[in-house]
Design a protein around this motif. Structure first.
Motif, PDB file in Angstrom:
ATOM      1  N   ARG A  82     -15.929  18.137   9.332  1.00 53.07           N
ATOM      2  CA  ARG A  82     -16.397  17.995   7.953  1.00 53.07           C
ATOM      3  C   ARG A  82     -16.698  19.318   7.254  1.00 53.07           C
ATOM      4  NH1 ARG A  82     -21.269  13.926   8.774  1.00 53.07           N
ATOM      5  NH2 ARG A  82     -21.077  14.559  10.964  1.00 53.07           N
ATOM      6  N   MET A  83     -16.787  20.408   8.006  1.00 54.50           N
ATOM      7  CA  MET A  83     -17.175  21.692   7.412  1.00 54.50           C
ATOM      8  C   MET A  83     -16.325  22.817   7.978  1.00 54.50           C
ATOM      9  SD  MET A  83     -21.362  21.310   7.618  1.00 54.50           S
ATOM     10  CE  MET A  83     -21.695  22.683   6.500  1.00 54.50           C
ATOM     11  N   SER A  84     -15.896  23.714   7.090  1.00 54.38           N
ATOM     12  CA  SER A  84     -15.198  24.915   7.541  1.00 54.38           C
ATOM     13  C   SER A  84     -16.224  25.909   8.064  1.00 54.38           C
ATOM     14  CB  SER A  84     -14.424  25.537   6.388  1.00 54.38           C
ATOM     15  OG  SER A  84     -15.335  26.037   5.406  1.00 54.38           O
ATOM     16  N   ALA A  85     -15.747  26.970   8.716  1.00 53.10           N
ATOM     17  CA  ALA A  85     -16.649  28.009   9.217  1.00 53.10           C
ATOM     18  C   ALA A  85     -17.450  28.620   8.078  1.00 53.10           C
ATOM     19  CB  ALA A  85     -15.850  29.077   9.957  1.00 53.10           C
ATOM     20  N   ASP A  86     -16.783  28.879   6.944  1.00 55.94           N
ATOM     21  CA  ASP A  86     -17.482  29.460   5.794  1.00 55.94           C
ATOM     22  C   ASP A  86     -18.514  28.490   5.238  1.00 55.94           C
ATOM     23  OD1 ASP A  86     -16.037  31.784   5.974  1.00 55.94           O
ATOM     24  OD2 ASP A  86     -14.572  31.226   4.431  1.00 55.94           O
ATOM     25  N   VAL A 130     -21.814  20.387  17.789  1.00 52.35           N
ATOM     26  CA  VAL A 130     -21.544  19.986  19.173  1.00 52.35           C
ATOM     27  C   VAL A 130     -20.743  18.690  19.262  1.00 52.35           C
ATOM     28  CG1 VAL A 130     -23.519  21.203  20.139  1.00 52.35           C
ATOM     29  CG2 VAL A 130     -23.802  18.841  19.339  1.00 52.35           C
ATOM     30  N   ARG A 131     -20.792  17.854  18.222  1.00 52.79           N
ATOM     31  CA  ARG A 131     -20.091  16.576  18.281  1.00 52.79           C
ATOM     32  C   ARG A 131     -18.635  16.694  17.865  1.00 52.79           C
ATOM     33  NH1 ARG A 131     -23.178  12.100  14.945  1.00 52.79           N
ATOM     34  NH2 ARG A 131     -21.192  11.056  15.449  1.00 52.79           N
ATOM     35  N   GLU A 132     -18.350  17.494  16.841  1.00 53.11           N
ATOM     36  CA  GLU A 132     -17.013  17.448  16.261  1.00 53.11           C
ATOM     37  C   GLU A 132     -16.429  18.812  15.896  1.00 53.11           C
ATOM     38  OE1 GLU A 132     -18.091  16.224  11.753  1.00 53.11           O
ATOM     39  OE2 GLU A 132     -18.550  14.686  13.255  1.00 53.11           O
ATOM     40  N   PRO A 133     -16.545  19.810  16.751  1.00 54.61           N
ATOM     41  CA  PRO A 133     -15.878  21.080  16.453  1.00 54.61           C
ATOM     42  C   PRO A 133     -14.363  20.886  16.523  1.00 54.61           C
ATOM     43  CG  PRO A 133     -16.650  21.086  18.708  1.00 54.61           C
ATOM     44  CD  PRO A 133     -17.175  19.819  18.081  1.00 54.61           C
ATOM     45  N   ILE A 134     -13.630  21.645  15.702  1.00 52.93           N
ATOM     46  CA  ILE A 134     -12.175  21.472  15.693  1.00 52.93           C
ATOM     47  C   ILE A 134     -11.445  22.655  16.318  1.00 52.93           C
ATOM     48  CG2 ILE A 134     -12.179  19.908  13.724  1.00 52.93           C
ATOM     49  CD1 ILE A 134     -11.434  22.295  11.947  1.00 52.93           C
ATOM     50  N   PHE A 135     -12.131  23.754  16.580  1.00 50.33           N
ATOM     51  CA  PHE A 135     -11.551  24.911  17.256  1.00 50.33           C
ATOM     52  C   PHE A 135     -10.193  25.296  16.654  1.00 50.33           C
ATOM     53  CE2 PHE A 135     -13.905  22.602  20.723  1.00 50.33           C
ATOM     54  CZ  PHE A 135     -14.997  23.460  20.749  1.00 50.33           C
ATOM     55  N   PRO A 136     -10.184  25.766  15.406  1.00 53.37           N
ATOM     56  CA  PRO A 136      -8.914  26.158  14.785  1.00 53.37           C
ATOM     57  C   PRO A 136      -8.191  27.215  15.618  1.00 53.37           C
ATOM     58  CG  PRO A 136     -10.682  26.105  13.164  1.00 53.37           C
ATOM     59  CD  PRO A 136     -11.324  25.969  14.497  1.00 53.37           C
TER      60      PRO A 136
END
Length: 458
Positions: A82-86, A130-136
């Motif tokens: 739901r959120m980008s790193a920025d 911790v639940r939903e990282p996407i690791f671009p």
């Protein structure tokens, strides 16, 4: 369990050492998917500190992927579903909050401090990480490049290389036997798939603990924790790793000499078995170590620095983990005095091993440690860390309240017992880094010496 702090005026130390120590009452709940939650309301500042502890430390790294836990935790904030790193950075900075994350041998931890009014929003962010990282893929590549660049820079830091080699020599094939950050050869192989797999298998609510301390009601914490973590499931999560206890240090009596021909100084590390976190020997051993090498006026400092001028810095310490620990000495000196600093250091250790410390040294150590310990409960952040340590390591709910009484109850006889037990009753392991052509000839009679090039630690 060691604490460090700048010196404070004596009047302040006396006040801190005399006032009762008591943690705020903690209310414990569990989310619907098994996350344990501890909440302690604490004022008067309108701030909240959170610590999320996961049993995913470097000891859970796959054997061929050393450093993967550390690598993964640094990528958690680089984007979620739901959120980008920025967007994550902006959300945290906009409300004046802070976020930090790290890995030890046993644990992965995430820390958030936030104004109380923004607690729900920041807990939601923590849950997303911790639940939903996407690791671009791009972020994985950048993290790998940064890590490899740091390894290259570390080759110019003899102390860092010596510390890494020391860990390997002491622990051998044990899960603690590699640096938390891994090695360049392993990190170079990391892929996005490795990180995704580690997250899927190791980062979940099983065995996890959320501690929240500050200006927020426990019932609010429980409700918001359910919102942030209630859907957190890990169907592929492996069984919690149990780190095996250390039977013995793998390389006892061995001397490893790392050859760095351009060095004019030698890094010196000396180590042997210690004890695990929460061991009954903690109080006597900690007081003993303050007198030996853990304080500014210790025997090692006096013998090595004050009397002989062999080094600007020398110290001894116990390093404790859940499955075991070490006792070690760390110092450096000019190449020509390598053997002298080893002999002097081992000589001081031998004196304490045989005779303990004086009643005056014990009293000084007890007063010093009793004065410092209240600092562990001065802020909500420190209270959250103490509560997490108590629960994760099984220290007992009265750990803080009874700390100073247990410390003051230590006797010279108990100190002498732990000194005989931990101060190298068998030949210690040594790691030296320096100019091998000059250092090796100084080591006759100390034990078998293995010489390796510094390039082995790239």
């Amino acid at each position: 369990m060691a604490t460090r702090s700048r010196a404070t005026p004596k009047t302040k130390d006396k006040s801190a050492a005399s006032r009762p120590l008591k943690l705020p009452t903690a209310t414990e709940t569990t989310t619907s998917t098994g996350l344990q939650v501890m909440a302690a309301e604490r004022g008067p500042l309108p701030l909240v500190a959170m610590r999320l502890v996961l049993r995913a430390g470097s000891a859970t790294d796959p054997k061929d992927k050393q450093g993967l836990a550390d690598f993964t935790v640094r990528l958690l904030r680089r984007g979620t579903e739901r959120m980008s790193a920025d967007a994550i950075d902006e959300a945290i900075e906009f409300v004046g909050a802070s976020l930090a994350a790290g890995v030890s041998e046993d644990l992965m931890s995430l820390y958030v401090t936030t104004p109380a009014e923004h607690f729900p929003a920041m807990l939601s962010v923590l849950g997303q990480l911790v639940r939903e990282p996407i690791f671009p893929e791009k972020e994985v590549e950048l993290a790998r490049e940064r890590s490899l660049a740091q390894f290259a820079n570390d080759l110019d830091d003899p102390s860092t290389i010596a510390d890494r080699a020391f860990t390997q020599e002491l622990w051998g094939d044990h899960p603690y036997g590699h640096d938390v950050g891994g090695t360049a050869s392993h990190v170079r192989t990391f892929t996005r798939e490795d990180v995704v797999r580690f997250h899927r298998e190791r980062i979940g609510p099983k065995g996890a603990l959320l501690v929240v301390v500050g200006a927020v009601k426990p019932e609010v914490v429980a409700a918001e924790a359910e919102k942030a973590f209630g859907g957190w499931t890990q169907p592929e999560q492996l069984e919690l790793l149990t780190v095996p206890p250390l039977e013995r240090l793998a390389q006892a009596g061995r001397i490893l000499l790392i050859d760095k021909p351009d060095q004019s100084q030698s890094q010196v590390r000396i180590g042997g078995p210690g004890y695990r976190i929460g061991h009954p020997d903690y109080f006597a051993a900690t007081a003993m170590n303050i007198a030996l090498g853990g304080g500014f006026t210790s025997r090692l400092v006096n013998a090595v620095r004050v009397e002989r001028g062999l080094s600007y810095s020398v110290g001894s310490y116990f390093d404790t983990m859940s499955a075991g620990g070490i006792f070690a000495i760390s110092t450096f000196t000019k190449t020509a005095s390598t053997r002298e600093i080893i002999d002097v250091s081992l000589g001081e250790v031998g004196k304490v091993r045989k005779g303990g410390i004086t009643p005056r040294e014990l009293k000084t150590a007890q007063t010093y440690l009793a004065g410092l310990y209240p600092l562990r409960t001065e802020t909500s952040e420190s209270v959250a860390s103490v509560l997490a340590d108590i629960r994760v390591h099984g220290l007992g709910d009265d750990w803080v309240e009874q700390f100073r009484d247990r410390l003051r109850a230590v006797t010279p006889k108990q100190v002498k017992t732990v000194a005989a037990k931990y101060l190298y009753p068998q030949a210690p392991t040594m790691v030296l880094l320096g100019k091998a052509s000059e250092v090796k000839k100084q080591l006759k009679g100390l034990g078998p010496v293995t010489v390796v090039p510094v390039s082995e630690y790239e």
